[in-house]
Design a protein around this motif. Structure first.
Motif, PDB file in Angstrom:
ATOM      1  N   THR A 169     -10.618   3.125  -1.214  1.00 53.22           N
ATOM      2  CA  THR A 169      -9.176   3.114  -1.456  1.00 53.22           C
ATOM      3  C   THR A 169      -8.838   3.944  -2.676  1.00 53.22           C
ATOM      4  O   THR A 169      -7.873   4.715  -2.679  1.00 53.22           O
ATOM      5  CB  THR A 169      -8.686   1.673  -1.652  1.00 53.22           C
ATOM      6  OG1 THR A 169      -9.034   0.911  -0.499  1.00 53.22           O
ATOM      7  CG2 THR A 169      -7.188   1.628  -1.862  1.00 53.22           C
ATOM      8  N   LEU A 207      -9.294  -2.947  -5.721  1.00 56.33           N
ATOM      9  CA  LEU A 207      -9.229  -1.734  -4.924  1.00 56.33           C
ATOM     10  C   LEU A 207     -10.651  -1.248  -4.668  1.00 56.33           C
ATOM     11  O   LEU A 207     -11.437  -1.070  -5.587  1.00 56.33           O
ATOM     12  CB  LEU A 207      -8.440  -0.641  -5.661  1.00 56.33           C
ATOM     13  CG  LEU A 207      -6.965  -0.947  -5.928  1.00 56.33           C
ATOM     14  CD1 LEU A 207      -6.342   0.205  -6.704  1.00 56.33           C
ATOM     15  CD2 LEU A 207      -6.214  -1.162  -4.629  1.00 56.33           C
ATOM     16  N   SER A 208     -10.980  -1.043  -3.411  1.00 55.71           N
ATOM     17  CA  SER A 208     -12.305  -0.549  -3.078  1.00 55.71           C
ATOM     18  C   SER A 208     -12.457   0.886  -3.530  1.00 55.71           C
ATOM     19  O   SER A 208     -11.488   1.592  -3.798  1.00 55.71           O
ATOM     20  CB  SER A 208     -12.514  -0.634  -1.561  1.00 55.71           C
ATOM     21  OG  SER A 208     -11.670   0.283  -0.907  1.00 55.71           O
ATOM     22  N   GLU A 260       1.113   2.412  -2.027  1.00 51.50           N
ATOM     23  CA  GLU A 260       1.023   2.173  -0.586  1.00 51.50           C
ATOM     24  C   GLU A 260       2.287   2.640   0.125  1.00 51.50           C
ATOM     25  O   GLU A 260       2.218   3.338   1.148  1.00 51.50           O
ATOM     26  CB  GLU A 260       0.815   0.683  -0.319  1.00 51.50           C
ATOM     27  CG  GLU A 260      -0.554   0.153  -0.687  1.00 51.50           C
ATOM     28  CD  GLU A 260      -0.678  -1.349  -0.457  1.00 51.50           C
ATOM     29  OE1 GLU A 260      -1.831  -1.813  -0.339  1.00 51.50           O
ATOM     30  OE2 GLU A 260       0.354  -2.048  -0.404  1.00 51.50           O
ATOM     31  N   ASP A 290       3.717  -4.562  10.968  1.00 49.56           N
ATOM     32  CA  ASP A 290       4.181  -3.852   9.778  1.00 49.56           C
ATOM     33  C   ASP A 290       5.637  -3.441  10.000  1.00 49.56           C
ATOM     34  O   ASP A 290       5.919  -2.461  10.694  1.00 49.56           O
ATOM     35  CB  ASP A 290       3.288  -2.639   9.534  1.00 49.56           C
ATOM     36  CG  ASP A 290       3.559  -1.963   8.202  1.00 49.56           C
ATOM     37  OD1 ASP A 290       4.722  -1.934   7.777  1.00 49.56           O
ATOM     38  OD2 ASP A 290       2.597  -1.444   7.598  1.00 49.56           O
ATOM     39  N   ASP A 337       2.018  -3.845   5.585  1.00 48.61           N
ATOM     40  CA  ASP A 337       0.596  -4.197   5.601  1.00 48.61           C
ATOM     41  C   ASP A 337      -0.022  -3.823   4.260  1.00 48.61           C
ATOM     42  O   ASP A 337      -0.671  -2.794   4.117  1.00 48.61           O
ATOM     43  CB  ASP A 337      -0.098  -3.468   6.763  1.00 48.61           C
ATOM     44  CG  ASP A 337      -1.561  -3.883   6.909  1.00 48.61           C
ATOM     45  OD1 ASP A 337      -1.982  -4.829   6.214  1.00 48.61           O
ATOM     46  OD2 ASP A 337      -2.273  -3.262   7.727  1.00 48.61           O
ATOM     47  N   THR A 338       0.208  -4.689   3.269  1.00 44.63           N
ATOM     48  CA  THR A 338      -0.270  -4.409   1.919  1.00 44.63           C
ATOM     49  C   THR A 338      -1.644  -5.018   1.694  1.00 44.63           C
ATOM     50  O   THR A 338      -1.972  -6.075   2.246  1.00 44.63           O
ATOM     51  CB  THR A 338       0.714  -4.942   0.867  1.00 44.63           C
ATOM     52  OG1 THR A 338       0.208  -4.658  -0.451  1.00 44.63           O
ATOM     53  CG2 THR A 338       0.918  -6.450   1.000  1.00 44.63           C
ATOM     54  N   LYS A 339      -2.430  -4.346   0.859  1.00 41.84           N
ATOM     55  CA  LYS A 339      -3.746  -4.860   0.468  1.00 41.84           C
ATOM     56  C   LYS A 339      -3.692  -5.529  -0.902  1.00 41.84           C
ATOM     57  O   LYS A 339      -4.715  -5.944  -1.423  1.00 41.84           O
ATOM     58  CB  LYS A 339      -4.762  -3.708   0.450  1.00 41.84           C
ATOM     59  CG  LYS A 339      -4.888  -2.959   1.782  1.00 41.84           C
ATOM     60  CD  LYS A 339      -5.300  -3.889   2.921  1.00 41.84           C
ATOM     61  CE  LYS A 339      -5.512  -3.138   4.229  1.00 41.84           C
ATOM     62  NZ  LYS A 339      -4.265  -2.699   4.862  1.00 41.84           N
ATOM     63  N   THR A 340      -2.498  -5.633  -1.471  1.00 41.85           N
ATOM     64  CA  THR A 340      -2.374  -6.122  -2.845  1.00 41.85           C
ATOM     65  C   THR A 340      -2.179  -7.627  -2.944  1.00 41.85           C
ATOM     66  O   THR A 340      -2.380  -8.200  -4.017  1.00 41.85           O
ATOM     67  CB  THR A 340      -1.181  -5.449  -3.542  1.00 41.85           C
ATOM     68  OG1 THR A 340       0.033  -5.822  -2.862  1.00 41.85           O
ATOM     69  CG2 THR A 340      -1.326  -3.932  -3.538  1.00 41.85           C
ATOM     70  N   GLN A 357       1.371  -1.263  -5.081  1.00 41.33           N
ATOM     71  CA  GLN A 357       2.312  -1.460  -3.987  1.00 41.33           C
ATOM     72  C   GLN A 357       3.170  -0.224  -3.768  1.00 41.33           C
ATOM     73  O   GLN A 357       3.386   0.202  -2.619  1.00 41.33           O
ATOM     74  CB  GLN A 357       3.188  -2.693  -4.265  1.00 41.33           C
ATOM     75  CG  GLN A 357       2.423  -4.001  -4.149  1.00 41.33           C
ATOM     76  CD  GLN A 357       3.306  -5.233  -4.273  1.00 41.33           C
ATOM     77  OE1 GLN A 357       4.407  -5.177  -4.816  1.00 41.33           O
ATOM     78  NE2 GLN A 357       2.815  -6.359  -3.772  1.00 41.33           N
TER      79      GLN A 357
END
Length: 464
Positions: free
Chosen positions: A10, A6-7, A167, A119, A103-106, A164
């Motif tokens: 984020t 995680l940035s 999000e 999405d 649209d997950t970043k995980t 998740q």
């Protein structure tokens, strides 16, 4: 599974959104439960990578390239739901094989890496809200692609689940409820300790305080109390049937309009369930038994609901009108959401009947029981926590309602102290009290029709 990264941006956004959510006004849980029951009827939408395979439980290594709807139209789904006089929808954001349709970043295992690159959760939520319908989401804890299954769960898995859910609860507006699956079910075997239920529950409520949490766990937990769920749920196809006569809890019953949850090539030419029977044997009687009915309608591989299902939904809408008022829920105990400290602890008792030993009273299995021997006039059961431990809740689950009077005690420094005098004749007896510390807890049975038989004796230290 690749490490979740995680940035800073984020993380800051998550902190900001969580802080905002905590400042929202949370409705009392009984009010939310009544509002859920009053919704009466909704659409379950099983649409995910299993849609493009023959099995409802998809190959965990299936390529995202097969997720390729040519005509995806979530407006059609919402219009079909509206035509049936439904009041909400619930979409399978991630099923047991771990493919995410948002649209997950995980994880890269998601819809943005499919040919669709859209999405689906966002489109679904927007479409249902346009029709004035509430938005719910389904999420599976069991995840065979990422190896989130018994014996392999790591801290990284827990972080993924939390990320998740964060999000889903921050990017798609108000989520009325989360239906969670694959958690502490006999077929998934992922316990509420493996993936900590109370932590996840508190996270959900911190982001969206009014989001109901439903775990599909009726296969294990008895019908008379809420264990690890805000709403009691029943999957009819799995043999879970609500008692229309005796239910006193906010409930959900689910059934597919077809023979399977996910779309199959036979669906367009196979008759769906009869609209009249769905209304008269499910909707109407369930609504009078504090139970909301959710009917699954599976979009096809083009991303559309088949014509025969659309026609059936219109017929349901002709036959069914949601009542303006529905029965008011009676009083009931708040859900148990904390880890069971008694689970697997050493148990002692007065003489047991035959092989029904005291160990069955805290084996985390409601189908087994400790039975007191019939010759014992003052039976007792004791849980040894081994060290002084804080707790503030005890739940006694009988095999069937029998015991009408009992005494609860706890031990500190080899001295027993009274905790509660019980006169609850119900099958499940819930006691909440100010936190005490003790190394043993004991129940003495004072009045009963038959020798006591205890399915589970639970001890909890709830966060309050």
């Amino acid at each position: 599974m690749k490490p979740l990264k995680l940035s800073l941006l984020t993380a800051l956004a998550f902190s900001f959104l969580t802080g905002m959510a905590q400042n929202k006004t949370a409705k009392p849980l009984p009010q939310l439960q009544q509002e859920f029951v009053d919704l009466a009827f909704g659409m379950f939408i099983h649409y995910n990578i299993p849609t493009y395979m023959e099995d409802d439980w998809a190959d965990p290594d299936a390529s995202p390239s097969i997720f390729n709807p040519r005509k995806l139209n979530t407006d059609q789904w919402a219009e079909a739901a509206k035509s049936a006089n439904m009041s909400y929808g619930c979409l399978t954001t991630k099923h047991h094989s771990g493919f995410a349709i948002w649209d997950t970043k995980t994880t890269p295992y998601n819809v943005m890496n499919s040919p669709l690159k859209r999405d689906v959760v966002k489109e679904y939520a927007n479409s249902f809200r346009k029709q004035g319908l509430k938005v719910m989401l389904y999420y599976s804890i069991l995840d065979t692609h990422h190896k989130l299954r018994p014996g392999q769960i790591t801290p990284e898995h827990i972080r993924m689940v939390k990320a998740q859910l964060t999000e889903l609860l921050t990017n798609y507006g108000e989520i009325y409820a989360l239906i969670i699956d694959g958690w502490d079910a006999p077929w998934s075997r992922i316990s509420y300790n493996d993936v900590p239920f109370e932590e996840i529950y508190r996270l959900i409520k911190s982001i969206q305080p009014n989001c109901l949490v439903m775990d599909l766990n009726a296969a294990k937990y008895p019908a008379e109390a809420l264990f690890y769920t805000d709403i009691k749920s029943y999957e009819q196809g799995a043999g879970q049937h609500i008692s229309k006569e005796s239910n006193r809890l906010p409930a959900l019953s689910c059934l597919p309009i077809n023979q399977n949850w996910f779309w199959k090539p036979s669906f367009p030419t196979t008759p769906v369930k009869d609209a009249g029977k769905l209304v008269n044997e499910n909707l109407v009687p369930f609504n009078q038994a504090y139970c909301n009915f959710i009917l699954n309608v599976a979009p096809n591989r083009d991303g559309l609901i088949d014509d025969n299902a659309v026609a059936a939904l219109k017929e349901i809408g002709r036959l069914y009108k949601r009542p303006s008022t529905l029965p008011q829920l009676p009083a009931f105990d708040a859900p148990v959401i904390s880890p069971n400290l008694a689970k697997g602890a050493a148990a002692n008792s007065s003489w047991s009947n035959d092989m029904a030993l005291m160990d069955f009273a805290n084996d985390d299995d409601f189908s087994t029981n400790w039975h007191s021997h019939g010759s014992i006039k003052e039976p007792w059961l004791e849980i040894d926590l081994k060290k002084e431990t804080g707790f503030n809740t005890i739940v006694i689950t009988e095999n069937r309602a029998n015991v009408s009077a009992y005494t609860l005690e706890y031990r500190v420094n080899n001295q027993w102290y009274p905790l509660a005098e019980g006169s609850n004749a119900a099958r499940i007896k819930v006691h909440r009290f100010s936190r005490v510390w003790g190394d043993r807890v004991r129940i003495k049975f004072r009045s009963y029709k038959r020798p006591p038989a205890i399915g589970e004796f639970g001890i909890y230290n709830e966060r309050r």
